[in-house]
Design a protein around this motif. Structure first.
Motif, mmCIF file in Angstrom:
data_model
loop_
_atom_site.group_PDB
_atom_site.id
_atom_site.type_symbol
_atom_site.label_atom_id
_atom_site.label_comp_id
_atom_site.label_asym_id
_atom_site.label_seq_id
_atom_site.Cartn_x
_atom_site.Cartn_y
_atom_site.Cartn_z
ATOM 1 N N UNK A 72 44.582 39.114 49.990
ATOM 2 C CA UNK A 72 44.344 39.146 48.542
ATOM 3 C C UNK A 72 44.029 40.582 48.152
ATOM 4 N N UNK A 73 44.799 41.113 47.223
ATOM 5 C CA UNK A 73 44.479 42.404 46.613
ATOM 6 C C UNK A 73 43.877 42.112 45.244
ATOM 7 N N UNK A 74 43.500 43.137 44.508
ATOM 8 C CA UNK A 74 42.857 42.896 43.204
ATOM 9 C C UNK A 74 43.783 42.114 42.262
ATOM 10 N N UNK A 75 45.095 42.295 42.414
ATOM 11 C CA UNK A 75 46.038 41.534 41.578
ATOM 12 C C UNK A 75 45.916 40.038 41.823
ATOM 13 N N UNK A 76 45.525 39.667 43.014
ATOM 14 C CA UNK A 76 45.402 38.260 43.373
ATOM 15 C C UNK A 76 44.237 37.561 42.702
ATOM 16 N N UNK A 77 43.317 38.330 42.123
ATOM 17 C CA UNK A 77 42.189 37.711 41.423
ATOM 18 C C UNK A 77 42.544 37.326 40.000
ATOM 19 N N UNK A 78 43.637 37.847 39.479
ATOM 20 C CA UNK A 78 44.011 37.551 38.094
ATOM 21 C C UNK A 78 45.515 37.283 38.007
ATOM 22 N N UNK A 79 46.010 36.293 38.773
ATOM 23 C CA UNK A 79 47.468 36.076 38.803
ATOM 24 C C UNK A 79 48.052 35.675 37.451
ATOM 25 N N UNK A 80 47.268 35.028 36.611
ATOM 26 C CA UNK A 80 47.789 34.609 35.303
ATOM 27 C C UNK A 80 47.514 35.659 34.228
ATOM 28 N N UNK A 81 46.836 36.741 34.604
ATOM 29 C CA UNK A 81 46.493 37.777 33.636
ATOM 30 C C UNK A 81 45.081 37.658 33.124
ATOM 31 N N UNK A 82 44.476 36.489 33.288
ATOM 32 C CA UNK A 82 43.069 36.323 32.907
ATOM 33 C C UNK A 82 42.208 36.863 34.044
ATOM 34 N N UNK A 83 41.211 37.662 33.678
ATOM 35 C CA UNK A 83 40.345 38.229 34.699
ATOM 36 C C UNK A 83 39.564 37.147 35.431
ATOM 37 N N UNK A 84 39.319 37.399 36.689
ATOM 38 C CA UNK A 84 38.432 36.578 37.485
ATOM 39 C C UNK A 84 37.018 36.727 36.910
ATOM 40 N N UNK A 85 36.178 35.728 37.107
ATOM 41 C CA UNK A 85 34.798 35.789 36.592
ATOM 42 C C UNK A 85 34.056 37.015 37.116
ATOM 43 N N UNK A 86 34.335 37.388 38.348
ATOM 44 C CA UNK A 86 33.674 38.572 38.916
ATOM 45 C C UNK A 86 34.141 39.842 38.196
ATOM 46 N N UNK A 87 35.418 39.927 37.907
ATOM 47 C CA UNK A 87 35.931 41.083 37.159
ATOM 48 C C UNK A 87 35.289 41.135 35.770
#
Length: 159
Positions: A72-87
């Motif tokens: 998982x790279x940082x792109x993998x945390x927001x695959x739909x474009x919505x930021x991950x809660x951590x981001x």
């Protein structure tokens, strides 16, 4: 050598030199440039990715070691474009500085939260001790993770 792996949720098979560094493979072969090269010795954390649930420095991993793994790279945390809660927590707390170390910091924190969803402040600091930031201290990063740990899913803060 043919290797099969999953990157950011997508399964792939590629022919690679098994001694090619993972950071070079990610950046040059797959175009994942969010993985930054800092020290090239695994000391700064700028190239951190999550490999099978653990934060690793991609400059110290060979592509021959990733056969059958999930990355998982940082792109993998927001695959739909919505930021991950951590981001989102990083943004709310001003924990994003110049951005060079940010992907590695977030991925180190994400790996921690995957393993321990309720870390203490000391555990958060231990998780990011391998990530160097030259812009500022680490207090805002720790506060972002602490906020997320306290975060009640039913009381989502405003963006």
């Amino acid at each position: 050598m043919d290797i099969s792996f999953k990157i950011n949720g997508t399964s792939m098979t590629r022919k690679v030199s098994p001694t090619k560094r993972l950071i070079d493979f990610l950046r040059n072969d797959l175009g994942i440039t969010s993985v930054k090269e800092g020290c090239s010795e695994g000391e700064c954390g700028a190239c951190t990715v999550i490999l099978d649930g653990k934060a690793v420095t991609s400059c110290t991993v060979f592509t021959g070691q990733i056969d059958g793994t999930e990355i998982v790279s940082i792109e993998g945390l927001a695959p739909s474009g919505d930021l991950d809660r951590l981001q989102e927590a990083f943004v709310r707390n001003g924990a994003i500085q110049c951005g060079f170390c940010t992907p590695g910091m977030i991925l180190s924190c994400k790996a921690l939260l995957m393993e321990n969803p309720h870390p203490t402040s000391w555990e958060i600091r231990r998780a990011i001790e391998g990530n160097l930031c030259r812009c500022t201290g680490y207090e805002k990063i720790v506060k972002a993770v602490e906020e997320l740990v306290r975060w009640d899913n039913t009381e989502r803060p405003e963006r």
